[in-house]
Scaffold this active site. Structure first.
Site, PDB file in Angstrom:
ATOM      1  N   GLU A 104      -4.162   3.034   9.252  1.00 31.36           N
ATOM      2  CA  GLU A 104      -3.070   1.920   9.398  1.00 31.36           C
ATOM      3  C   GLU A 104      -1.523   2.508   8.007  1.00 31.36           C
ATOM      4  OE1 GLU A 104      -6.621   0.738   8.392  1.00 31.36           O
ATOM      5  OE2 GLU A 104      -6.824  -0.239   9.934  1.00 31.36           O
TER       6      GLU A 104
ATOM      7  N   TYR B  68       2.721  11.265   9.828  1.00 32.31           N
ATOM      8  CA  TYR B  68       1.590  10.931  10.802  1.00 32.31           C
ATOM      9  C   TYR B  68       1.830  11.980  11.876  1.00 32.31           C
ATOM     10  CZ  TYR B  68      -0.795   8.331   7.248  1.00 32.31           C
ATOM     11  OH  TYR B  68      -1.647   8.459   5.755  1.00 32.31           O
TER      12      TYR B  68
END
Length: 183
Positions: free
Chosen positions: A128, A140
């Site tokens: 998350e 990411y």
């Protein structure tokens, strides 16, 4: 999940290679200091929080040490904590100290984590990340993660989190335990 990879002041070049390796319990005080430098007070983890998490089954912790000066001692510059269950793993937190950002440390940590996951038979990684943390989202995405959902009101301040995931490629028989990035 906590993720702090935003832009920091340009500290100049990091001396020597940047290597991600497994952390030890002796690293915990430095990890807590890095975490405190990276996150808002209501999201910081202290030494007892790290100790508790590290005692949980399936938790792995990687750390990068770096030098800011050729003659200076290496210091904990960043780390990643992952928890795995069966064939899935979640990145619990990733932090790179403000003075060490934009030097490839997050990339080294994510690579170490991917290699570790593959060696342990993990097939999918999750995390998350705050919807407002564009630097972490970009890192990411560059590491192969894609958005798979959203958690409304996930963080203490009420902000949402993007849920991101990526598949893990099976481990190659290389024998490499550490991930190194040239500086």
């Amino acid at each position: 999940m906590n993720a702090s990879m935003g832009t920091g002041a340009d500290p100049g070049p990091v001396c020597g290679p940047v290597v991600a390796v497994p952390a030890t319990m002796a690293d915990v005080p430095a990890l807590a200091r890095v975490h405190a430098a990276c996150f808002a007070p209501d999201q910081q983890w202290d030494v007892p929080a790290f100790d508790t998490l590290l005692m949980m089954p399936g938790v792995a912790l990687g750390v990068v040490m770096a030098q800011m000066q050729a003659a200076g001692p290496p210091v904990v510059a960043g780390f990643i904590m992952v928890r795995h269950v069966v064939d899935e793993a979640e990145i619990l937190t990733l932090a790179v100290g403000p003075a060490f950002r934009r030097r490839g440390l997050a990339r080294a940590l994510l690579s170490w984590m991917g290699d570790m996951a593959a060696r342990q038979g993990i097939s999918r990684l999750f995390l998350e990340v705050g919807v407002g943390n564009s630097a972490a989202q970009a890192a990411y995405h560059n590491a192969g993660f894609g958005e798979v959902g959203r958690r409304r009101g996930y963080y203490p301040d009420g902000s949402d989190a993007r849920v991101m995931a990526r598949d893990v490629m099976p481990a190659m028989e290389t024998g490499a335990a550490d991930t190194e990035l040239a500086s």
